[in-house]
Design an enzyme around this catalytic site. Structure first.
Site, PDB file in Angstrom:
ATOM      1  N   TYR A 231       0.648  -1.236  -0.034  1.00  0.00           N
ATOM      2  CA  TYR A 231       0.010  -0.120   0.046  1.00  0.00           C
ATOM      3  C   TYR A 231       0.969   1.242  -0.284  1.00  0.00           C
ATOM      4  O   TYR A 231       0.787   2.205  -0.862  1.00  0.00           O
ATOM      5  CB  TYR A 231      -0.967  -0.021   1.406  1.00  0.00           C
ATOM      6  CG  TYR A 231      -1.878   1.243   1.291  1.00  0.00           C
ATOM      7  CD1 TYR A 231      -2.940   1.415   0.660  1.00  0.00           C
ATOM      8  CD2 TYR A 231      -1.332   2.337   2.158  1.00  0.00           C
ATOM      9  CE1 TYR A 231      -3.671   2.576   0.756  1.00  0.00           C
ATOM     10  CE2 TYR A 231      -2.281   3.375   2.341  1.00  0.00           C
ATOM     11  CZ  TYR A 231      -3.488   3.490   1.483  1.00  0.00           C
ATOM     12  OH  TYR A 231      -4.213   4.630   1.606  1.00  0.00           O
TER      13      TYR A 231
ATOM     14  N   LYS B 241       1.047   4.079  -3.098  1.00  0.00           N
ATOM     15  CA  LYS B 241       0.703   5.564  -2.704  1.00  0.00           C
ATOM     16  C   LYS B 241       1.790   6.541  -3.153  1.00  0.00           C
ATOM     17  O   LYS B 241       1.536   7.614  -3.647  1.00  0.00           O
ATOM     18  CB  LYS B 241       0.102   5.786  -1.246  1.00  0.00           C
ATOM     19  CG  LYS B 241      -1.457   5.029  -1.112  1.00  0.00           C
ATOM     20  CD  LYS B 241      -2.251   5.598  -2.096  1.00  0.00           C
ATOM     21  CE  LYS B 241      -3.517   4.877  -1.734  1.00  0.00           C
ATOM     22  NZ  LYS B 241      -4.629   5.647  -2.731  1.00  0.00           N
TER      23      LYS B 241
END
Length: 257
Positions: A162, A166
């Site tokens: 994750y 990002k």
């Protein structure tokens, strides 16, 4: 100068991916409250329709609900085509759809890693590409990517995929801003911190597995979904006409440390 007019979105059309619930819904409501028509694009069509109906009734704007998996090119193309037919053009894109899997790196399968990258990175690429192509035909627009403070820091949870995804969104924002400025397309991002949604609230409440994290947030609380709305409207509107390639942290001060 009438500064209120700078924030006016009346007559514009905004697409919000992952817009049926949570943060996406809150930002879609913010757009509508300033007059924008809204396309709610989500994998769950039933909830997307419910949200679109709520927004139309509450704010008096036109809405459209569409079932879209942002990792599937043909579905993204269909969304852009239908939105353009319905509203004439697309002025604002909010790339909000995303997933987070909390898995320790050594235990994560390649398929799990690729799933995160597919939704969080490839999804932003696909939707931005096809909406961007449409914006190029109609004089420009504003693209807003939802990144995360986790794109800047390696926080305490086991979510390497994750965080990496990002960080990629933040860099993609800068690159697209540079490439597409000649088409009058502005590209910016919002990087939220820990936000309160139906899904995250139990995790952060007293006794929850991540309750201790709030000790590191200077404001000592979770962010409310509505607290992203103002930044989203700013970046969607002419109030940020000289802003592109920027990422706005909305994290209660977490990344101060």
């Amino acid at each position: 100068m009438d500064y209120k007019k700078l924030f006016d979105l009346t007559g514009k059309t905004s697409i919000v991916t992952g817009g049926a619930v949570g943060l996406g819904k809150a930002m879609a409501q913010a757009f509508a409250s300033f007059g924008s028509n809204v396309v709610i694009a989500d994998v769950n069509l039933a909830i997307a329709r419910q949200t679109a109906d709520e927004i139309a009734k509450q704010y008096g704007v036109a809405t459209l609900a569409m079932q879209v998996d942002v990792t599937k090119e043909e579905e993204v193309q269909r969304m852009v085509d239908k939105s353009t037919v319905e509203f004439g053009k697309i002025d604002v894109l909010l790339n909000n759809a995303g997933i987070c899997q909390k898995i320790e790196m050594e235990k994560q399968t390649l398929a799990e890693w690729q799933r995160t990258m597919d939704v969080n990175v490839n999804g932003v690429y696909l939707v931005s590409k096809y909406v961007g192509l449409q914006m190029m035909k109609t004089g420009g627009g504003s693209i807003i990517n939802i990144a995360s403070m986790s794109g800047y820091i390696a926080n305490t949870e086991a979510q390497c995929a994750y965080n990496a995804s990002k960080a990629a969104v933040i860099m993609m924002t800068k690159c697209l801003a540079s490439e597409w400025v000649k088409y009058n397309i502005r590209v910016n991002a919002i990087a939220p911190g820990y936000m309160k949604t139906a899904m995250t609230k139990p995790i952060f409440e007293e006794g929850g597995e991540l309750a201790h994290v709030l000790d590191y947030v200077p404001m000592k609380r979770l962010g409310e979904p509505e607290e992203l709305g103002g930044v989203a409207v700013l970046l969607a509107s002419d109030a940020s006409a000289f802003t592109t390639g920027s990422t706005y942290l909305v994290d209660g001060g977490y990344t101060i440390h």
